[in-house]
Every structure is written in C-alpha cells, then in structure tokens.
Enzyme design. Structure first.
Site, short mmCIF file in Angstrom:
data_model
loop_
_atom_site.label_atom_id
_atom_site.label_comp_id
_atom_site.label_asym_id
_atom_site.label_seq_id
_atom_site.Cartn_x
_atom_site.Cartn_y
_atom_site.Cartn_z
N LYS A 76 0.83 -1.19 0.00
CA LYS A 76 0.00 0.00 0.00
C LYS A 76 0.88 1.26 0.00
CE LYS A 76 -3.71 -1.98 2.90
NZ LYS A 76 -4.88 -1.80 2.02
N GLU B 246 -6.17 -9.76 1.06
CA GLU B 246 -5.83 -10.86 1.96
C GLU B 246 -6.94 -11.21 2.94
OE1 GLU B 246 -6.02 -7.83 4.71
OE2 GLU B 246 -5.17 -7.74 2.70
N ARG C 230 -10.14 -11.63 2.61
CA ARG C 230 -11.06 -12.67 2.13
C ARG C 230 -10.41 -14.05 2.18
NH1 ARG C 230 -11.68 -9.58 -3.40
NH2 ARG C 230 -11.34 -7.95 -1.87
#
Length: 461
Positions: free
Chosen positions: A240, A312, A314
């Site tokens: 990110k 990640e 899920r």
C-alpha cells in the site's frame, strides 16, 4: 485483565438517587405544551434557548444554585444519540433524564459519547454520570461495554495489538465468561488444514493463528461469529501507499466487532450455543511472504490464485468460514474491514451487508432502523460471479476491472459457505473519520447492537 479492555462495565452510569439533578431532553414543541415547568420555561425564553440539536442550557434554582438543565434534541432522526454531547457539556455530578424519548436510548447516546481512549494518555475528565433504574442501567452498560471493547481494540496500535496480543484479549474475554478458548498457531495451521490463514500471516514476526471460543448450551440455537483479524495490513508485496497504510491498525476491526458482540451475548446470558472464530494475522513483507501469482488450495478444497496480496482479508475468512460451516450453525455472521469499494458505495457511516436470506435481511434492516444502527443490504449479484474465474485455479482473490469490488468480495466468501446456511457478511469500516456526538474520531463498533438484538430474539429472550 488488560486495562484497556472494557470487560468490566463502564462507570458513566449510576443508580438512581435523590441527589441527581434533572436534565430535560426536549424539542421545540415540548417547550410549548407544558412539558417543562414554568420557571425553567421562563428561563429558557429569557435566554433564547430554542432546543436546537445538541444545545444545553443550565437552569438556576430560586437560591441561585444549579437546579436543572435543558438539552435540545432538534428534529434529527438520531436525536437520542445526540445525547452523547451531555457527557461533555454537563457540569460534574449525577444527573437523570426527563424526556419523551425512551430512557434507554438517551442513556445509550450519553454513554457512547462519554468514551475516550486512555491507554497512552490520561486526560483529566469531569465525573458526569447518568442515574438510571437498575434494569435499564444494566442493559445499557452491557451494550456500552461491547462497543467500548471494539473501539479500544481498534484504537490500540499494532505494536500492542498484534496477533499474539489479540489472542491474549480473546482468551481473557472467554475466561471472564467461562468460555472455552483455543488457538491453532504457526505451522500447526498447515498441519490442521488452514493453508490460506498461514499463507497470509507467515511473513510476520508474530505467527498467524486461528482463535476459537465456545460458550453456551449445546442444543440451543447455534450462532457462529467470524471476524477478520488482520492486525496490520501493509498490502504485502502489493504494498500500500503510505497514506493508505496509515489506518491499517484498524484492519482487525471485524475481529474487534465480533468480540464486542460476543461480550454482549455472553454478558446477557443468552440461550445460544455461541462459537467465535478469529483468524489473527499480520500481512507483512519478508522473504517468505506470499506472492502475486501463487496458487493455494483452501481448506474447502477450492484452489485460489493470488492476483493481489492486498486482497488478503477474504483469504483468511475463507478458511475460517469453511471451518465454521463444517458444523452448520443456525446463524453465521462474518464481519470484516474488507473493501474500499464498500466505502465508495455507502460512505463511512453505513455498514453494508450481504445475504441471500430474505427473512434475515428484512429483520436486520428493521432492527437497524429501530436501534439507530445504520446498515444497508447490498446484492450478492450472481452476474458478477463470473469475474472470480481464474485461468489457472478455481477462483481468483482479486478480479480484474476494479468494478463492484465489495460485491465480488462477498461472492468470493459465499463460495466457502453452504447454500443452506443462514449467513450474512458485513463489510464494515471500523472507524469514525470525524467526531460525532456519540462517536469520537477513531475506532468504532458497527452493526453489533442490531446483531445483538437479533440474537436475543433468536434465543427467545
């Protein structure tokens, strides 16, 4: 017991006594129909008090001492929650509310607004307490305790709330209510067939783990709660940006919320067979981090291609939901800070939820309106299921195209839940971006008051 975990009930409420002063929570109409006594009404008119939402007027007695207060409710639909301002505006002391609105709603707003996160800084606070009858006070304290636990866990930074620390809190909560708590840690996840949880969390200095709690009466309605416990999310190798990583201590907000909900259920002694599952991991970057292009076989047997390591949540939920559904519950709820797409769709105040169960959706929506606990159903649109297809595996964790991201994430999770299971998925934000009367900036509980009431109804209580 960790001092920042509100397992012990908040102290902003107290028993009714003759020593408490009245605070009249009123609308403009109440000032015209005799609801307020003549002296207080004359004082309100002399000062220009118009009962605007959140306004407060202190009323002197005949001897010049403080006798009462008027609090404006305005005309907003969440007027009771605006009572959160009272904890900050009223002078120190004990008060009781007189209002046409239900006492418990005013008390809940008051209590929610009294919250502050005190683990790292002890601000001096006024001791303002609301006096209530025992039955109302105990129930409101219970709901405040659940909300405060969720807020505290989310607000705590990851250096003090990694997977190991979350397990400590999890076990402490279970011990407090006589629940059985267990964990599967590190490579034992592989040995016991939780490959996706292991893959996401293996690069962290703190080993990934699956936390499990059991409480209640066997034979009672089976309620299973699953909460995403990603204690920090760097995005993994699909890292990110700094700005998007800034709030990622809140990526365990799903776990925090199901623990707050579990607290309320256990504290109320609801007649259910409760099971709580939290996959607790940190999505870190190291030489052994999982990679884009990797393919893993999930607990359910479906193969999953990793097309984005920042999708990640899920993955860990998939293994946990598969495990939960192996003993099908009467109600399966998962909560997760899962997608930015949910924020784009509904903003930060409304909790999106997904379910194929029409009766469940209808009842949750009804309760949410009654409880001023906003949520909105989004569709599990089958036309988007094709987007989960992968050339090399059964499904991908990150469909291309960038459209309907919250729906495709929910459809991904649906693959791991049996068709006959009554299931709802909540894609929550877990954070309040700007201060509200009942919610300071920071970690927030979403939808758990509604879910608590639903479970209470399910238990026949």
């Amino acid at each position: 017991m960790s001092s920042y975990c509100y397992i012990d009930r908040p102290s902003v409420l107290t028993e009714k006594s003759a020593a408490s002063r009245p605070v009249h929570a009123v609308t403009a109409a109440d000032m015209e129909d005799g609801t307020i006594d003549a002296a207080a009404l004359a004082w309100a008119r002399a000062t220009g008090f118009a009962a605007d939402a959140g306004s407060l007027l202190l009323v002197p007695g005949a001897d010049g001492t403080l006798a009462a207060a008027l609090f404006g409710l305005g005309s907003e639909p969440d007027a009771a929650l605006s009572a959160g301002k009272l904890s900050k505006l009223l002078p120190a002391g004990d008060w009781h509310v007189e209002s046409r609105l239900p006492e418990d709603r005013i008390a809940l707003g008051f209590g929610l607004g009294s919250y502050s996160f005190r683990r790292y800084r002890q601000d001096k606070q006024k001791q303002v307490r609301l006096a209530l009858g025992d039955e109302v006070r105990i129930e409101v304290e219970r709901q405040l305790a659940g909300a405060f636990l969720a807020r505290d866990l989310i607000n705590t930074p990851t250096n003090d709330m990694g997977p190991e620390d979350l397990e400590v809190v999890f076990r402490a909560l279970g011990q407090h209510y006589g629940a059985q708590a267990t964990s599967i840690v590190g490579d034992d996840l592989l040995a016991q067939n939780f490959p996706l949880i292991h893959a996401v969390g293996r690069a962290s200095a703190q080993a990934p783990r699956l936390l499990e709690m059991r409480w209640g009466r066997q034979g009672a309605p089976r309620v299973t709660l699953v909460g995403k416990g990603v204690c920090f999310d760097t995005g993994g190798l699909d890292i990110k940006s700094a700005s998007n990583m800034a709030l990622m201590k809140k990526d365990m907000g799903g776990a925090a919320n199901v623990l707050g909900l579990a607290l309320m259920i256990m504290d109320a002694g609801l007649d259910v067979d409760l099971r709580v599952l939290v996959p607790a991991v940190e999505n870190s970057i190291a030489g052994n981090a999982f990679r884009p292009g990797d393919i893993y076989r999930s607990r359910k047997g479906l193969t999953v291609q990793i097309d984005n390591t920042d999708a990640e949540g899920r993955l860990v939920l998939a293994d946990a939901l598969s495990y939960a559904d192996e003993t099908p519950p009467d109600l399966l709820i998962d909560m997760a800070t899962l997608t930015g797409a949910a924020r784009v769709a509904l903003g930060t105040d409304i909790a999106p939820f997904f379910t194929d169960d029409e009766a469940l959706a209808t009842r949750l929506s009804e309760i949410s309106r009654e409880e001023n606990d906003p949520m909105w159903r989004l569709p599990l649109w089958p036309g988007y299921d094709k987007d989960l297809k992968s050339r090399a595996a059964d499904i991908t964790n990150a469909p291309s195209g960038g459209m309907a991201g919250s729906i495709t994430a929910a459809l991904f999770l649906k693959r791991f839940v049996g068709k006959q299971t009554r299931w709802a998925h909540f894609d929550i934000y877990g954070w309040t971006l700007s201060e509200k009367p009942h919610a300071p900036l920071g970690g927030e509980a979403f939808a758990i008051r509604t879910l608590y009431r639903y479970v209470r109804d399910l238990a026949g209580q």
